[in-house]
Design a protein around this motif. Sequence first.
Motif, mmCIF file in Angstrom:
data_model
loop_
_atom_site.group_PDB
_atom_site.id
_atom_site.type_symbol
_atom_site.label_atom_id
_atom_site.label_comp_id
_atom_site.label_asym_id
_atom_site.label_seq_id
_atom_site.Cartn_x
_atom_site.Cartn_y
_atom_site.Cartn_z
ATOM 1 N N HIS A 24 0.785 -1.235 0.000
ATOM 2 C CA HIS A 24 0.000 0.000 0.000
ATOM 3 C C HIS A 24 0.819 1.289 0.000
ATOM 4 O O HIS A 24 0.306 2.326 -0.415
ATOM 5 N N LYS A 45 -1.664 4.477 -4.122
ATOM 6 C CA LYS A 45 -2.821 5.033 -4.813
ATOM 7 C C LYS A 45 -2.602 6.537 -4.956
ATOM 8 O O LYS A 45 -2.247 7.211 -3.989
ATOM 9 N N ASP A 54 -10.964 10.571 0.820
ATOM 10 C CA ASP A 54 -12.356 10.350 1.195
ATOM 11 C C ASP A 54 -12.452 9.209 2.196
ATOM 12 O O ASP A 54 -11.451 8.569 2.516
ATOM 13 N N VAL A 55 -13.643 8.984 2.681
ATOM 14 C CA VAL A 55 -13.858 8.017 3.754
ATOM 15 C C VAL A 55 -13.367 6.611 3.350
ATOM 16 O O VAL A 55 -12.939 5.843 4.203
ATOM 17 N N ASN A 56 -13.377 6.293 2.084
ATOM 18 C CA ASN A 56 -12.880 4.988 1.620
ATOM 19 C C ASN A 56 -11.374 4.855 1.754
ATOM 20 O O ASN A 56 -10.837 3.759 1.642
ATOM 21 N N ASP A 57 -10.689 5.983 1.985
ATOM 22 C CA ASP A 57 -9.237 5.979 2.114
ATOM 23 C C ASP A 57 -8.775 6.026 3.566
ATOM 24 O O ASP A 57 -7.577 6.184 3.826
ATOM 25 N N ASN A 58 -9.687 5.887 4.523
ATOM 26 C CA ASN A 58 -9.317 5.987 5.939
ATOM 27 C C ASN A 58 -8.226 5.005 6.332
ATOM 28 O O ASN A 58 -7.271 5.367 7.021
ATOM 29 N N GLU A 59 -8.345 3.771 5.909
ATOM 30 C CA GLU A 59 -7.336 2.765 6.259
ATOM 31 C C GLU A 59 -5.985 3.117 5.652
ATOM 32 O O GLU A 59 -4.949 3.010 6.308
#
Length: 111
Positions: A24, A45, A54-59
């Motif tokens: 990652h 990414k 955005d919230v999908n990228d929190n991890e």
Amino acid sequence: MSDCLFCKILAGEVPSDVVYEDEHVLAFKDIYPQAPFHVLIIPKKHISTLNDLDVNDNELAGRLFTTAKIIAQEQGFADDGYRVQMNCGEGGGQIIFHMHLHLLAGKKFSA
């Protein structure tokens, strides 16, 4: 992003001095270090700025910080302390528009 320097580093088109890599993130030495130890930690990414997260990228965002901790431990800076910094946008000092953390260590920083 074809014109993004960090994407070119990820693609192997531009050389870098890699310090850490997993599926990652990639961390490499800054070519203009501001401290004795200065690495950039980037997500694999492409995300241009913190504002584009955005919230999908929190991890993924959390992984950038845990990577900083891992590198600081591996390099022997965890006990003495280190600085982690992120610039956002041109006015915030961001030069490369691929979100990244700066991990700086090896000297005492003032507030």
